[in-house]
Design a protein around this motif. Structure first.
Motif, PDB file in Angstrom:
ATOM      1  N   VAL A 101       0.851  -1.187   0.000  1.00  0.00           N
ATOM      2  CA  VAL A 101       0.000   0.000   0.000  1.00  0.00           C
ATOM      3  C   VAL A 101       0.891   1.242   0.000  1.00  0.00           C
ATOM      4  O   VAL A 101       1.735   1.409   0.887  1.00  0.00           O
ATOM      5  N   ALA A 102       0.732   2.081  -1.014  1.00  0.00           N
ATOM      6  CA  ALA A 102       1.509   3.322  -1.103  1.00  0.00           C
ATOM      7  C   ALA A 102       3.006   3.055  -0.929  1.00  0.00           C
ATOM      8  O   ALA A 102       3.678   3.709  -0.143  1.00  0.00           O
ATOM      9  N   THR A 103       3.501   2.065  -1.665  1.00  0.00           N
ATOM     10  CA  THR A 103       4.864   1.585  -1.460  1.00  0.00           C
ATOM     11  C   THR A 103       5.737   1.830  -2.690  1.00  0.00           C
ATOM     12  O   THR A 103       5.453   1.287  -3.760  1.00  0.00           O
ATOM     13  N   PRO A 104       6.810   2.596  -2.560  1.00  0.00           N
ATOM     14  CA  PRO A 104       7.741   2.759  -3.673  1.00  0.00           C
ATOM     15  C   PRO A 104       8.686   1.564  -3.762  1.00  0.00           C
ATOM     16  O   PRO A 104       9.042   0.976  -2.745  1.00  0.00           O
ATOM     17  N   TYR A 105       9.090   1.200  -4.987  1.00  0.00           N
ATOM     18  CA  TYR A 105      10.065   0.126  -5.150  1.00  0.00           C
ATOM     19  C   TYR A 105      11.477   0.672  -5.328  1.00  0.00           C
ATOM     20  O   TYR A 105      12.447  -0.062  -5.277  1.00  0.00           O
ATOM     21  N   LYS A 106      11.577   1.961  -5.543  1.00  0.00           N
ATOM     22  CA  LYS A 106      12.855   2.671  -5.470  1.00  0.00           C
ATOM     23  C   LYS A 106      12.558   4.014  -4.822  1.00  0.00           C
ATOM     24  O   LYS A 106      11.525   4.632  -5.081  1.00  0.00           O
ATOM     25  N   MET A 107      13.460   4.446  -3.961  1.00  0.00           N
ATOM     26  CA  MET A 107      13.138   5.587  -3.131  1.00  0.00           C
ATOM     27  C   MET A 107      13.151   6.898  -3.918  1.00  0.00           C
ATOM     28  O   MET A 107      14.092   7.156  -4.681  1.00  0.00           O
ATOM     29  N   PRO A 108      12.123   7.716  -3.729  1.00  0.00           N
ATOM     30  CA  PRO A 108      12.092   9.047  -4.354  1.00  0.00           C
ATOM     31  C   PRO A 108      13.008   9.993  -3.570  1.00  0.00           C
ATOM     32  O   PRO A 108      12.595  10.599  -2.575  1.00  0.00           O
ATOM     33  N   GLN A 109      14.251  10.099  -4.002  1.00  0.00           N
ATOM     34  CA  GLN A 109      15.251  10.805  -3.213  1.00  0.00           C
ATOM     35  C   GLN A 109      14.891  12.266  -2.955  1.00  0.00           C
ATOM     36  O   GLN A 109      15.079  12.772  -1.841  1.00  0.00           O
ATOM     37  N   MET A 110      14.391  12.958  -3.960  1.00  0.00           N
ATOM     38  CA  MET A 110      14.056  14.371  -3.766  1.00  0.00           C
ATOM     39  C   MET A 110      12.945  14.526  -2.735  1.00  0.00           C
ATOM     40  O   MET A 110      12.979  15.448  -1.909  1.00  0.00           O
TER      41      MET A 110
END
Length: 212
Positions: A101-110
């Motif tokens: 749920v609302a999970t990124p598979y690579k981190m949004p660094q900005m």
């Protein structure tokens, strides 16, 4: 370390997000058909008296999941989803189903950097209400900056449900991408909900989870 023996008779594990507590799942569980074998671990229990960073948090979480005798159903939101995704990649034989749920598979660094800037201006009392110290939030986010599971998604063997709130613009694109990258995944967009679907639309999320 987690040491509650009653956990290990359970089969469904719900992992809360950063800024949440295990109680954030209460409304979801009450709306589901079956709750007897559900458990919501407190992520803080795993890193007591340790540096709060992703490495230590994941180590404690994976040790908890390893103690279940049978494959488990994992459901995580945001940070909890990242931990669940990481575990499903490293121990695919231990995961029967996966809900992200609302999970990124690579981190949004900005986004993480912007979040940390906001954290620095928030009073310490706000963090203590959520169970973390201010420095722990900042340190944890910093330790997650380089996470990227893209090249390891093929390790996941189980069915996956990817859930995102209709108003969660920060994660909707990644959710759609992840649904195409995983072999056995379905995407569910929850109308009217933002990032915290378990809090904002618990009945809708509970209905989705009951359909697995």
């Amino acid at each position: 370390m987690y040491n509650r023996k009653e956990y290990f008779d359970m089969r469904k594990v719900f992992v809360h997000g950063l800024g949440q507590t295990p109680e954030s799942w209460n409304a979801v569980l009450s709306s589901m058909d079956e709750t007897e074998k559900c458990v919501c671990p407190n992520l803080l229990e795993g890193v007591k008296n340790q540096n709060v960073n992703y490495k230590n948090l994941y180590k404690a979480f994976s040790e908890l999941c390893d103690k279940f005798d049978e494959p488990i159903d994992l459901c995580g939101l945001s940070l909890g989803g990242v931990l669940a995704l990481n575990y499903a990649i490293e121990r695919p034989e231990k995961v029967k189903s996966l809900v992200l749920v609302a999970t990124p598979y690579k981190m949004p660094q900005m986004l993480l950097k912007l979040q940390n800037i906001c954290f620095r201006f928030m009073p310490k009392s706000m963090f203590q209400q959520m169970g973390f110290e201010k420095k722990d939030y900042i340190g944890l986010c910093n330790s997650m900056m380089e996470l990227d599971f893209t090249d390891r998604l093929d390790n996941i063997l189980c069915p996956v449900m990817i859930v995102c709130g209709e108003k969660d613009n920060a994660n909707k694109k990644a959710a759609k991408e992840l649904a195409t990258l995983l072999k056995n995944a379905r995407l569910e967009i929850v109308s009217g909900a933002g990032h915290e679907v378990n809090v904002e639309a618990p009945d809708k999320l509970g209905k989705l989870l009951s359909s697995i």
